[in-house]
Motif scaffolding. Structure first.
Motif, PDB file in Angstrom:
ATOM      1  N   PRO A 145      94.073  55.134  94.381  1.00  0.00           N
ATOM      2  CA  PRO A 145      93.220  54.886  95.544  1.00  0.00           C
ATOM      3  C   PRO A 145      92.258  53.747  95.289  1.00  0.00           C
ATOM      4  O   PRO A 145      91.894  53.476  94.154  1.00  0.00           O
ATOM      5  N   ALA A 146      91.891  53.068  96.357  1.00  0.00           N
ATOM      6  CA  ALA A 146      90.868  52.031  96.234  1.00  0.00           C
ATOM      7  C   ALA A 146      89.553  52.703  95.878  1.00  0.00           C
ATOM      8  O   ALA A 146      89.422  53.920  95.912  1.00  0.00           O
ATOM      9  N   PHE A 147      88.576  51.877  95.505  1.00  0.00           N
ATOM     10  CA  PHE A 147      87.256  52.381  95.146  1.00  0.00           C
ATOM     11  C   PHE A 147      86.749  53.258  96.290  1.00  0.00           C
ATOM     12  O   PHE A 147      86.334  52.767  97.326  1.00  0.00           O
ATOM     13  N   PRO A 148      86.798  54.604  96.141  1.00  0.00           N
ATOM     14  CA  PRO A 148      86.574  55.457  97.305  1.00  0.00           C
ATOM     15  C   PRO A 148      85.099  55.737  97.554  1.00  0.00           C
ATOM     16  O   PRO A 148      84.560  56.732  97.131  1.00  0.00           O
ATOM     17  N   SER A 149      84.450  54.883  98.250  1.00  0.00           N
ATOM     18  CA  SER A 149      83.085  55.109  98.680  1.00  0.00           C
ATOM     19  C   SER A 149      83.040  54.854 100.177  1.00  0.00           C
ATOM     20  O   SER A 149      83.754  54.000 100.690  1.00  0.00           O
ATOM     21  N   ALA A 150      82.226  55.593 100.856  1.00  0.00           N
ATOM     22  CA  ALA A 150      82.212  55.491 102.313  1.00  0.00           C
ATOM     23  C   ALA A 150      81.875  54.080 102.777  1.00  0.00           C
ATOM     24  O   ALA A 150      82.325  53.636 103.821  1.00  0.00           O
ATOM     25  N   SER A 151      81.083  53.360 101.946  1.00  0.00           N
ATOM     26  CA  SER A 151      80.638  52.035 102.367  1.00  0.00           C
ATOM     27  C   SER A 151      81.483  50.913 101.795  1.00  0.00           C
ATOM     28  O   SER A 151      81.246  49.761 102.087  1.00  0.00           O
ATOM     29  N   LEU A 152      82.480  51.260 100.963  1.00  0.00           N
ATOM     30  CA  LEU A 152      83.213  50.233 100.251  1.00  0.00           C
ATOM     31  C   LEU A 152      84.702  50.315 100.533  1.00  0.00           C
ATOM     32  O   LEU A 152      85.243  51.382 100.776  1.00  0.00           O
ATOM     33  N   ALA A 404      85.994  53.524  86.050  1.00  0.00           N
ATOM     34  CA  ALA A 404      87.416  53.682  85.741  1.00  0.00           C
ATOM     35  C   ALA A 404      88.283  53.102  86.848  1.00  0.00           C
ATOM     36  O   ALA A 404      89.312  52.473  86.586  1.00  0.00           O
ATOM     37  N   LEU A 405      87.878  53.295  88.090  1.00  0.00           N
ATOM     38  CA  LEU A 405      88.663  52.794  89.219  1.00  0.00           C
ATOM     39  C   LEU A 405      88.579  51.282  89.336  1.00  0.00           C
ATOM     40  O   LEU A 405      89.588  50.597  89.498  1.00  0.00           O
ATOM     41  N   ASN A 406      87.366  50.760  89.258  1.00  0.00           N
ATOM     42  CA  ASN A 406      87.179  49.328  89.473  1.00  0.00           C
ATOM     43  C   ASN A 406      85.788  48.957  88.967  1.00  0.00           C
ATOM     44  O   ASN A 406      84.807  49.030  89.702  1.00  0.00           O
ATOM     45  N   ARG A 407      85.730  48.560  87.716  1.00  0.00           N
ATOM     46  CA  ARG A 407      84.432  48.301  87.105  1.00  0.00           C
ATOM     47  C   ARG A 407      83.712  47.129  87.768  1.00  0.00           C
ATOM     48  O   ARG A 407      82.491  47.122  87.893  1.00  0.00           O
TER      49      ARG A 407
END
Length: 478
Positions: A145-152, A404-407
């Protein structure tokens, strides 16, 4: 023996052909002079029949397999796209389509079954095909999954820690530490300070080169460059210059010490450093902390933090995370189940289970665990942590997973929030720009633009001023 007009342009010479005394029996120039029925240059199949192998004829035909770039007798295994060596339209024969020069370099370097020329795999095969899987092949490399943040949304940025990373600052060519030391001395001598000269030097030298300048300055003038700079500069410009002249490990150790000394603790600094560095970097920081400040980092962490956040940071400062890049998908499935049962699947939360998994698994393994968790729980692990934890321990656990996902995306978000709204968190801005300038600041800039639809340099220019802004922009680059 030579024959006028033979071989035609584009064909190699065949020694001893035609035989002496028989030149007049061969057709005029423009046809390939072989009685076995070879076609005129540029037409037909070469050789005449794919099954006949490389022809052996009178008067010195090359032996099978000896011609540069020619196939072994009987041909070679199929090339990508189903063509074999020696088939019409394949490679390795004069006058027939050759591989692009940038991919192979000519028929003498056709990759044979024993390996590719020079041990290097060509970047592309004819027709754009490749027999090897790529990281975008869903059959071989499952998507994460992409960097899973609601704003990103950073799905276009590969989730990687080291591959393809690049800093904005690289070692200067033709470096002369004594010459640079002299320039800095002149910039600080007399009334006023030539800040532009200082900016030009420090923004174009690597950290290792800055250490050499510092040593040369003391050798040449018997004075400490850092003390001289502190006497000439002030405020944010001083903090940025001093950070640039600190060795990177020392700067991390100094930042940790500065975050814990005195009243209060800057937990975000502890999280940013301890949750994103490699094992080797953390061990070097711990050693430097002891040697430079005479203190034990773990003891200071225990004294300044408490509860599950304290345990997480103590785990981090051991520098014992598994760094094996091979993913165990069964372990990822088991860990996902374990984390679900420790959080969403029960009343209350088993914090120690989260600590164990997130503190010990490699970053590629954690990515696979997050994917397995998403499939099993139908929600991402970051969201579950947000529901099960709060405060600093929540921020610490999320920082590990985001790193880990996308530093690069993790640091881009930190930079954005250091400048967002009223005021600027200059210490965070300086620390990230300095520590990432030789590692992955190029990628951080790219992700920043994708996440916030504005460039990092534009936001820095709007939030800073004076020589401080000039130096930051010189480091970040336009």
């Amino acid at each position: 023996m030579s024959y006028p007009g033979y071989p035609p342009a584009g064909y190699p010479p065949f020694p001893g052909y035609p035989p002496a005394g028989q030149e007049s029996t061969y057709p005029p120039p423009g046809q390939y002079p072989y009685p076995s029925g070879f076609p005129p240059m540029g037409g037909g199949a070469y050789p005449p029949a794919p099954t006949s192998g490389y022809p052996a004829g009178p008067g010195g035909y090359p032996a099978p397999g000896s011609y540069p770039g020619a196939p072994p007798p009987g041909g070679a295994p199929a090339y990508p796209g189903g063509q074999g060596f020696g088939a019409p339209g394949s490679m390795g024969f004069p006058g027939y389509p050759q591989p692009p020069a940038q991919s192979y370099g000519g028929p003498a370097q056709v990759p044979l079954p024993g390996g590719f020329p020079g041990g290097q795999m060509p970047s592309q095969f004819p027709g754009g095909q490749t027999p090897f899987p790529t990281q975008t092949d869903p059959e071989v490399f499952p998507s994460y999954p992409a960097f899973p943040s609601a704003s990103l949304d950073c799905s276009s940025e590969p989730a990687t820690l080291t591959q393809g990373t690049q800093g904005t600052i690289r070692p200067a060519a033709n470096f002369d530490a004594m010459r640079d030391a002299e320039v800095l001395r002149k910039a600080m001598k007399g009334f006023g300070t030539d800040e532009q000269a200082i900016v030009d030097i420090v923004s174009t030298r690597s950290n290792d080169q800055r250490q050499k300048i510092k040593a040369a300055f003391k050798t040449m003038y018997g004075k400490d460059l850092i003390k001289d700079l502190k006497s000439e500069l002030s405020g944010n410009m001083e903090e940025l210059i001093l950070a640039l002249f600190m060795p990177l490990t020392y700067y991390d150790a100094w930042s940790l010490r500065n975050a814990m000394k005195g009243a209060g603790t800057q937990e975000r600094v502890l999280i940013e450093i301890l949750c994103t560095r490699t094992n080797q970097e953390i061990r070097e920081i711990v050693q430097c902390y002891q040697s430079e400040f005479g203190r034990d980092l773990e003891k200071d962490i225990r004294a300044d933090t408490s509860g599950h956040f304290e345990r997480l940071l103590v785990s981090m400062c051991q520098g014992n995370r598994d760094e094996n890049q091979t993913v165990n998908y069964q372990m990822a499935q088991d860990d996902a189940q374990r984390l679900y049962q420790a959080g969403e699947g029960r009343l209350g939360t088993d914090e120690s289970c989260f600590n164990m998994v997130l503190a010990t698994r490699s970053f590629p393994q954690l990515k696979a665990t997050m994917e397995a968790y998403q499939r099993m729980a139908n929600r991402d692990l970051l969201s579950s942590i947000g529901r099960e934890f709060s405060g600093n321990v929540e921020n610490g656990l999320k920082a590990i997973l985001q790193s880990a996902l996308n530093r690069s995306a993790f640091f881009a978000e930190r930079l954005y929030h250091s400048m967002k709204g009223a005021g600027t968190d200059d210490s965070t801005l300086v620390r990230i720009v300095v520590t990432r300038s030789e590692i992955d600041l190029v990628q951080i800039k790219q992700v920043f633009s994708q996440m916030y639809q504005k460039s990092l340099s534009t936001m820095i220019a709007g939030d800073t001023s004076g020589d401080y802004r000039k130096l930051l922009l010189a480091i970040v680059g336009q």
